[in-house]
Design an enzyme around this catalytic site. Structure first.
Site, mmCIF file in Angstrom:
data_model
loop_
_atom_site.group_PDB
_atom_site.id
_atom_site.type_symbol
_atom_site.label_atom_id
_atom_site.label_comp_id
_atom_site.label_asym_id
_atom_site.label_seq_id
_atom_site.Cartn_x
_atom_site.Cartn_y
_atom_site.Cartn_z
ATOM 1 N N TYR A 1 -20.287 76.714 37.663
ATOM 2 C CA TYR A 1 -19.603 77.426 36.809
ATOM 3 C C TYR A 1 -19.778 76.715 35.503
ATOM 4 O O TYR A 1 -20.518 75.639 35.388
ATOM 5 C CB TYR A 1 -18.061 77.559 37.193
ATOM 6 C CG TYR A 1 -18.150 78.417 38.514
ATOM 7 C CD1 TYR A 1 -18.669 79.623 38.584
ATOM 8 C CD2 TYR A 1 -17.422 77.769 39.629
ATOM 9 C CE1 TYR A 1 -18.558 80.366 39.709
ATOM 10 C CE2 TYR A 1 -17.306 78.703 40.928
ATOM 11 C CZ TYR A 1 -17.944 79.879 40.857
ATOM 12 O OH TYR A 1 -18.092 80.730 42.135
ATOM 13 N N ARG B 1 -11.789 77.162 55.387
ATOM 14 C CA ARG B 1 -11.911 78.445 56.435
ATOM 15 C C ARG B 1 -10.988 78.267 57.608
ATOM 16 O O ARG B 1 -10.543 78.933 58.076
ATOM 17 C CB ARG B 1 -13.257 78.399 57.006
ATOM 18 C CG ARG B 1 -14.403 79.023 56.210
ATOM 19 C CD ARG B 1 -15.855 79.111 56.594
ATOM 20 N NE ARG B 1 -16.864 79.607 55.709
ATOM 21 C CZ ARG B 1 -17.203 78.977 54.769
ATOM 22 N NH1 ARG B 1 -16.893 77.801 54.342
ATOM 23 N NH2 ARG B 1 -18.148 79.785 54.016
#
Length: 834
Positions: free
Chosen positions: A640, A782
């Site tokens: 980013y 996760r």
């Protein structure tokens, strides 16, 4: 030739050629002959039977069991020679720490070779010693199978490099394989701090009264100690010998007086350095020389009817076990596949399919171990018990849970020295950053949800983050919250550029503080039970003062800007794919698209635009503080905007914001300064970085250490250490906890607290990383998607019910797993005994 099966698809190989008479090649030959006595098996070995490198070889109990099942005669002969032990001793700064319950078996490598030669001859294998093998191509003309067990420098692999596609990586330590007249009763790690740097010996018994003694050190320590000069003299002697007698006889001639003198000098130096351990006993050489370790990886292990085995196919650093062990396991799997499969081609594919994941897992563990020893100097200041635990768990294969089963007394001592109260798993000890005390070391990692409207978080975010706060984690992080509409990744990303978004976030932080566990006080509340930076004791700066958060769940804000990775579809509609319409213009340090021909070319930011974006970050930080966030994280990772300034692959600027690392750091540091000024001084600020780009020419682990130091100087309280996602053509080395070595390095080289991320999936991993001093906090993503109550369930699994993981009062009835149908009930008696 009559009777020869020339097709790779023959039902079974009737004529087998084995190149290389090492343990792997000999064992493969013996097994193939034993399974089919009518099969013709020939082994070519260019050296004499007694010629070998090194001294002892080590086997695990699992491998020994496989040998016993495959060939009881070989097992029985080996068993008679085994030296067994269960303990590992670690000497570190005059303290000897022992850990028991490990279980090893070793024997003399020369005796192993003699046993395997004898077994081959008993079975009728044609073993041709002192005979160079014909090429694999030549052998394949009249053999059904060619087993290339010709070692790490395999000529077969080199001849067909276009097919096998090998990658050879040379590493940064030098080692020499010696033996000692030393009657050890344990595997011994001797850590030596010298004026030249840190050295270590790996020593273990291989026969009564004798031990393998491997001396290892980094390249720079090796040179400062003068060993490079001795190695150069030995190389010159070998080169002169080759010129005198020809290539075939050079190795033997190189053992002449010059080479022996150089080796003797090395031995004398090592005897002096390790005098305390040796206690006057001698070191011995056996074709010993200083060398760096080389990791061998092949994309393919088979070519026609030729197959690679052992070091020809793969190598793994000696610090986690024996290459001989892997080679013999390969041999067993190859023989079994040839017996089980209908034809040779299918069998070779099955062999590679079976062994490759095992070998890759071993190589990942070996690489972690190898790199740990390369960084050994950064660990020597750890307390002795933590240092010992760190060493024992360096490969990530041995964990806190493993060691607790093997040696409860040792792990209790490690936990006590770490500062965990009795009965408290390490993960449930508190940790303090500035005025924030986290009740445990578990972080719910930032996870983009892509369900916001106009940047406003809604009910989904309330439930998503609220559920994980109720689930017991010490800190719950938001997804990347964008500082402007053009800073979004997708139209579904959240933001913090206006008051409506601020109010929506306040609703979520209020819920987390009010409901996220007992005693939560929220931003600006009174801190309870503050602890020092390592979570083990009071911190004067927080004693009796005002803190952020309490004993409840804290919530953190991650701020970022998408840069060149913005204006894309929702993840499930096509990750990193541009929007079908309505795209907004992208900005970046340089006009380089994320994917050439797919993503738009971004606009290279001007100085005035950089100032505007810096101010957007600062304004978003102010809104985040008013919204009640306990911690702010600046997103400088994953390609980013701020991350793309840091990487040389994405920042090609020639002004003050580009060039060397100092230039590439300039804008992220300006943003950090602005955010730190806007963010309350008692609340912590962390920064997430990509510690490596996983791409040639990109950011490296060395760069990450420099970046971390700079971030700390500009007010960062901790670094959240991730990796990659900066360029599309990256090649990450995925695996369990694969990113944690980068966090480990930053923590132990800079002293800065770190958050470790990356395939950390079990509470055992979390405990292990914390106790070893590789991380201060562990972030999991996760696992928290699979189980929002992952932290509470981790506490229940460890029978922990303390303040580090309190169950919400309405959930108390669910603290125990619900009963299920019994499967272990006594079976009814259906017959009478006569």
């Amino acid at each position: 030739m009559p009777g020869v099966h020339r097709t790779a698809g023959a039902r079974r190989p009737e004529r087998v050629a084995v190149i290389g008479g090492g343990p792997g090649g000999l064992y493969a030959a013996a097994l193939l002959k034993r399974l089919d006595p009518d099969r013709t098996v020939t082994v070519w070995e260019r050296g004499a039977p007694e010629d070998t490198f090194g001294f002892g070889v080590v086997f695990s109990d699992e491998t020994v069991g496989g040998i016993e099942n495959a060939d009881p005669a070989v097992y029985a002969a080996m068993r008679e020679e085994f030296v067994r032990w269960e303990a590992i001793d670690i000497r570190h700064r005059d303290r000897l720490t022992r850990s028991g319950g490990h279980g090893f078996a070793a024997l003399d490598r020369r005796r192993l070779l003699a046993l395997l030669y004898e077994r081959c001859r008993d079975l009728g294998v044609d073993v041709r010693v002192r005979t160079p093998a014909p090429s694999a191509d030549r052998l394949a003309l009249d053999h059904d199978l060619v087993v290339a067990a010709d070692g790490a420098h395999s000529a077969t692999r080199a001849a067909h490099a276009d097919v096998f596609r090998p990658r050879l990586t040379t590493h940064g330590c030098r080692y020499i394989w010696l033996s000692a007249d030393l009657p050890l009763d344990a595997f011994r790690f001797e850590i030596l701090e010298t004026p030249h740097g840190v050295m270590q010996a790996h020593a273990y018994p291989y026969r009564p009264g004798a031990s393998t003694f491997v001396v290892e050190m980094t390249e720079d320590v090796w040179r400062r100690a003068g060993f490079d000069r001795e190695a150069a003299e030995a190389a010159e002697a070998a080169e002169g010998a080759e010129g005198a007698v020809g290539a075939v006889g050079a190795e033997g001639a190189a053992n002449g007086s010059d080479t022996e003198a150089a080796t003797a000098a090395t031995i004398a130096a090592c005897e002096k350095l390790f005098a305390r351990l040796l206690d006057g006993r001698a070191l011995h050489a056996n074709r010993s020389r200083w060398q760096p370790f080389t990791t061998v990886v092949n994309e393919r292990w088979r070519h026609g009817r030729t197959v690679l085995l052992g070091d020809a196919a793969h190598t793994a650093h000696f610090s986690i076990g024996s290459g001989t062990k892997l080679a013999m396991e390969d041999a067993l799997a190859l023989a079994a596949s040839l017996r089980e499969q209908p034809d040779t081609e299918t069998a070779l594919a099955a062999y590679e399919s079976e062994r490759r994941p095992v070998v890759e897992s071993t190589q990942r563990a070996a690489l972690a171990s190898l790199e740990w020893f390369e960084r050994l100097g950064s660990y020597v200041d750890q307390p002795p018990t933590q240092f010992a635990f760190n060493l024992l768990t360096r490969s990530r294969r041995v964990t806190h849970g493993n060691l607790r089963l093997r040696d409860r007394e040792f792990t209790d001592r490690v936990e006590r020295d770490f500062g965990a109260p009795p009965g408290t798993p390490p993960m449930f000890t508190p940790f303090r950053l500035r005025g924030l005390t986290l009740r445990n070391r578990v972080v719910v990692s930032p996870m983009d949800m892509y369900v916001a409207r106009d940047g406003v978080p809604g009910d989904f975010h309330l439930v998503h983050l609220g559920a994980r706060a109720l689930g017991g984690a010490g800190l719950v992080m938001t997804e990347m919250v964008c500082v402007s509409p053009r800073g979004r990744i997708t139209p579904g990303c959240t933001g913090l550029w206006n008051g409506q978004q601020e109010a929506a976030w306040r609703r979520i932080t209020d819920f987390v503080h009010q409901q996220g566990g007992a005693g939560g006080t929220g931003a600006g509340g009174t801190g309870a039970g503050a602890s020092g930076p390592d979570g083990t004791g009071p911190d004067e700066s927080g004693a009796g003062g005002t803190g952020v958060g309490g004993t409840g769940t804290a919530i953190g804000l991650q701020l970022g800007h998408s840069g060149r990775k913005g204006s894309t579809r929702l993840m499930w509609d096509g990750i990193d794919q541009p929007l079908p319409d309505g795209n907004w213009p992208l900005v970046a340090p340089s006009p380089l698209p994320y994917r050439e021909g797919v993503n738009q070319v971004p606009h290279a930011l001007r100085a005035d635009e950089l100032a505007q974006i810096r101010d957007q970050f600062a304004a978003a930080a102010e809104r985040g503080a008013r919204a009640g966030f306990d911690l702010l994280e600046l997103h400088c990772a994953h390609g980013y905007l701020l991350s793309s300034f840091l990487s040389p692959l994405t920042n090609h600027r020639t002004d003050r914001y580009g060039g060397d690392l100092a230039g590439r750091l300039r804008f992220p540091l300006e943003v950090l300064d602005a955010v730190r000024e806007s963010w309350p001084s008692d609340r912590p600020l962390t920064v997430r970085i990509s510690a490596t780009d996983w791409a040639p020419g990109g950011a490296t682990g060395d760069d990450a250490v420099t970046v971390a130091r700079a971030l700390a100087e500009h007010g960062a309280d901790a670094v959240d250490v991730s990796t990659g996602q900066v360029v599309a053509d990256e090649r990450p080395a995925f695996g369990r906890s694969y990113q944690t070595p980068y966090a480990d390095r930053i923590r132990n080289e800079t002293g800065l607290p770190v958050i470790a991320v990356g395939a950390i999936s079990s509470w055992d991993d979390v405990n292990s990383l914390l106790l070893a001093g590789r991380a201060d906090l562990c972030a999991l993503a996760r696992p928290h998607l699979y189980d929002p109550h992952w932290t509470l369930h981790a506490a229940a699994d460890q029978s922990y019910e303390g303040p580090g993981a309190p169950w919400p009062t309405p959930y108390l009835a669910g603290r125990r797993p619900p009963p299920t149908g019994r499967t272990d009930a006594p079976k009814p008696r259906l017959a009478l005994d006569s």
